[in-house]
Write an enzyme that holds these catalytic residues in place. Structure first.
Site, short mmCIF file in Angstrom:
data_model
loop_
_atom_site.label_atom_id
_atom_site.label_comp_id
_atom_site.label_asym_id
_atom_site.label_seq_id
_atom_site.Cartn_x
_atom_site.Cartn_y
_atom_site.Cartn_z
CE LYS A 57 -5.73 -4.78 -4.34
NZ LYS A 57 -6.29 -3.92 -4.33
N GLY A 102 -6.47 4.93 12.51
CA GLY A 102 -5.24 5.38 11.82
C GLY A 102 -4.52 6.47 11.14
CE1 TYR A 103 -4.11 12.19 11.78
CE2 TYR A 103 -1.54 12.77 11.11
CZ TYR A 103 -3.46 13.08 11.69
OH TYR A 103 -3.38 13.88 11.95
N GLY A 104 -2.23 7.32 8.53
CA GLY A 104 -1.16 7.01 6.84
C GLY A 104 -2.12 7.95 6.05
CG ASN A 105 -2.40 8.45 1.43
OD1 ASN A 105 -3.49 8.19 0.74
ND2 ASN A 105 -1.63 8.49 0.35
CB ALA A 106 -6.26 6.67 4.31
N GLY A 107 -6.13 7.98 6.43
CA GLY A 107 -6.12 8.69 7.45
C GLY A 107 -6.13 10.02 7.69
P1 NAD Z 1 -0.47 3.29 5.34
O1 NAD Z 1 -0.02 2.08 5.28
O2 NAD Z 1 -0.50 5.16 4.16
O3 NAD Z 1 -1.55 3.80 6.86
C1 NAD Z 1 -1.63 3.08 7.39
C2 NAD Z 1 -2.09 3.50 8.80
O4 NAD Z 1 -2.84 2.62 9.65
C3 NAD Z 1 -0.63 3.82 9.43
O5 NAD Z 1 -0.72 5.02 10.16
C4 NAD Z 1 -0.56 2.98 10.34
O6 NAD Z 1 0.07 3.31 12.02
C5 NAD Z 1 -1.84 2.26 11.50
N1 NAD Z 1 -2.39 1.52 11.90
C6 NAD Z 1 -1.71 0.30 11.63
N2 NAD Z 1 -2.19 -0.14 12.57
C7 NAD Z 1 -2.94 -0.26 13.44
C8 NAD Z 1 -4.06 -0.17 14.51
N3 NAD Z 1 -3.77 -1.46 15.27
N4 NAD Z 1 -4.98 1.04 15.09
C9 NAD Z 1 -4.87 2.04 14.52
N5 NAD Z 1 -4.04 2.76 13.36
C10 NAD Z 1 -3.48 1.17 12.63
O7 NAD Z 1 -2.05 2.54 4.38
P2 NAD Z 1 -3.61 3.45 4.10
O8 NAD Z 1 -3.06 3.50 2.38
O9 NAD Z 1 -3.70 4.79 4.51
O10 NAD Z 1 -4.51 2.25 3.66
C11 NAD Z 1 -5.32 2.62 4.53
C12 NAD Z 1 -6.72 1.62 4.75
O11 NAD Z 1 -7.43 2.41 3.49
C13 NAD Z 1 -5.93 0.18 4.08
O12 NAD Z 1 -7.37 0.16 4.45
C14 NAD Z 1 -5.96 0.42 2.56
O13 NAD Z 1 -6.77 -0.84 1.90
C15 NAD Z 1 -7.23 1.11 2.88
N6 NAD Z 1 -7.40 2.06 1.31
C16 NAD Z 1 -5.91 2.73 0.92
C17 NAD Z 1 -5.88 3.45 -0.03
C18 NAD Z 1 -4.98 4.85 -1.03
O14 NAD Z 1 -5.70 5.47 -1.61
N7 NAD Z 1 -4.24 4.96 0.27
C19 NAD Z 1 -7.45 3.65 -1.04
C20 NAD Z 1 -8.00 2.45 -1.26
C21 NAD Z 1 -8.18 1.84 0.05
#
Ligand code: NAD
Length: 436
Positions: free
Chosen positions: A126, A238-243
């Site tokens: 990391k 959560g509604y980013g990449n994962a959600g």
């Molecule tokens: P992202 O930045 O694309 O999305 C994060 C989402 O969480 C956003 O929609 C944000 O508005 C929301 N959020 C932030 N604070 C919040 C709260 N208090 N309540 C509700 N929603 C909230 O991030 P991501 O890439 O989707 O990652 C999300 C999680 O998944 C992290 O823990 C990350 O470590 C994990 N993860 C992601 C990946 C990946 O490939 N993207 C891989 C492994 C793990």
């Protein structure tokens, strides 16, 4: 075994955070505790345990960057290579104002277990830079990213250590970094980094890989529990990449009804179901899920306590803790986020009989497709999306079954089983190499 001796250069003061409230605990202390518990259970030989309690190597760098106003600002950066017994280290680079070496160490340890659990020929690493990317111009961001590689480049490489995007580092940042590294080598070396844009050797299927891997796990878990998923309900935090991708794929691949979703601005609920296409369009237009016309607002605590089949935390760590874990009614929690359950919440949920798919397993789809990107870069031959999906599905099903079988065999919960499978693999590689 003597665990009181820290390697030279590592300040033990930084990690003696055992008395902090659980939510504020030093992440590396938590990572070491998780290892210690699994090692004690497995009766891991003392030398292997000691090797795995600390990173093999770490690089601390000072990064000078010429800012737009003509001044030079110095940023602090890190790269931790936690363990490479099974192959080159793999793990993201984070840009965050509150980045610490202990966060980076913890995340590098978790990457070591995750890559081993999915049986990728990789280790864990990391990186991080202490900076506030929201206050950097595009030019400053580019100069910082290139300068990071100039300082850390000799520590990296397709055979040594392969970074990826993470918190606030995008595909564009990866492209600048791959370009800078290629200049240092004198030839294109796109395989030094993953999560690149498709035009620069990125992999098809990387965008939704984390969510897709989690959806495969939910499907396998439902079969174990004997639950039908067609029209079964889910709530997603959560509604980013994962959600957001999890919402789409829960509908497309499992026929589920997602009744609640949230982002940092709030939560929305409709007991009849929220369609991904509509919510995603609303979020694209307004920047948030709140205000979606066909839903009512609810609180985050309401979302966590909804009576749904599957609860999917896909945002932050520590969101289900000892204060709210008792209110969870979901049959299953799929940890797409890293560390969404505190250890206390974990035991409360176990007592309640809630089935947890641990983060090590549930969100491993992302690193799996990153590994596919490394393979495609090495061959210079690229797979289409269907091929990536099929290969990912096979990896995730195998990993899920390995964890399930280990949990039955050792009579332990899934998280402990995942640690046992992963640590056994890393320990075996170290033993075969004659390290321990
Ligand atoms: P992202 O930045 O694309 O999305 C994060 C989402 O969480 C956003 O929609 C944000 O508005 C929301 N959020 C932030 N604070 C919040 C709260 N208090 N309540 C509700 N929603 C909230 O991030 P991501 O890439 O989707 O990652 C999300 C999680 O998944 C992290 O823990 C990350 O470590 C994990 N993860 C992601 C990946 C990946 O490939 N993207 C891989 C492994 C793990």
């Amino acid at each position: 075994m003597n665990t009181s001796t820290a390697p030279v250069g590592i300040n033990r003061q930084n990690i003696s955070a055992g008395s902090l409230p659980e939510i504020l605990q030093n992440p590396f202390t938590v990572a070491q505790q998780q290892l210690d518990e699994a090692a004690a259970y497995m009766k891991l030989p003392a030398s292997a345990h000691e090797m795995l309690r600390w990173p093999l190597r770490e690089l601390h760098i000072m990064i000078p960057v010429r800012m737009d106003d003509g001044n030079t600002k110095i940023f602090q950066g890190f790269r931790v290579q936690y363990n490479d017994a099974r192959g080159p280290c793999k793990g993201g680079i984070r840009y965050h104002p509150a980045e610490t070496i202990d966060t980076v160490r913890a995340l590098a340890a978790w990457m070591t277990w995750k890559t081993a659990l999915v049986d990728l020929p990789l280790g864990g690493g990391k990186g991080g830079v202490v900076c506030d990317p929201k206050n950097l111009s595009q030019g400053e961001l580019e100069r910082l990213s290139r300068a990071y590689i100039r300082q850390a480049g000799s520590f990296l490489g397709p055979e040594k250590d392969v970074p990826a995007p993470d918190l606030y580092t995008s595909a564009q940042v990866m492209a600048w970094m791959a370009d800078e590294y290629s200049f240092m080598q004198g030839n294109n070396e796109f395989g030094v980094i993953t999560g690149k844009p498709l035009a620069l050797g990125g992999s098809a299927g990387r965008n939704d890989a984390t969510a897709r891997g989690g959806i495969f796990c939910i499907r396998e878990a439902a079969a174990v529990l004997g639950i039908g998923l067609e029209r079964a309900t889910a709530a997603i935090q959560g509604y980013g990449n994962a959600g957001s991708h999890a919402h789409r794929l829960a509908e497309e691949l499992l026929g589920m009804k997602v009744v609640a979703v949230s982002d940092s601005t709030g939560c929305i609920y409709n007991p009849d179901g929220l369609f991904h296409r509509d919510v995603a369009a609303h979020k694209k237009k307004t920047g948030s899920v709140t205000g979606f016309p066909c839903a009512v607002p609810i609180t985050n605590e309401n979302l966590i306590s909804l009576d749904v089949a599957v609860l999917i935390p896909a945002a932050l760590e520590g969101v289900i803790h000892k204060e709210n874990a008792h209110s969870v009614r979901a049959l299953m929690i799929a940890e797409l986020a890293n560390g969404p359950l505190t250890p206390e919440a974990d035991s409360i949920l176990r007592e309640k009989g809630c089935y947890v798919i641990p983060d090590l397993l549930c969100n491993a789809g992302g690193v799996t497709v990153s590994y596919f990107e490394m393979v495609q870069n090495a061959y210079g031959y690229y797979w289409d999306e269907d091929e990536v999906h099929l290969k990912l599905e096979k990896k995730m099903i195998t990993a899920f079954r390995n964890v399930h079988e280990a949990s039955l065999h050792h009579k332990v919960h899934n998280r402990r089983a995942a640690y046992i499978v992963a640590i056994e693999r890393v320990a075996e590689a170290m033993k075969l190499r004659g390290w321990v």
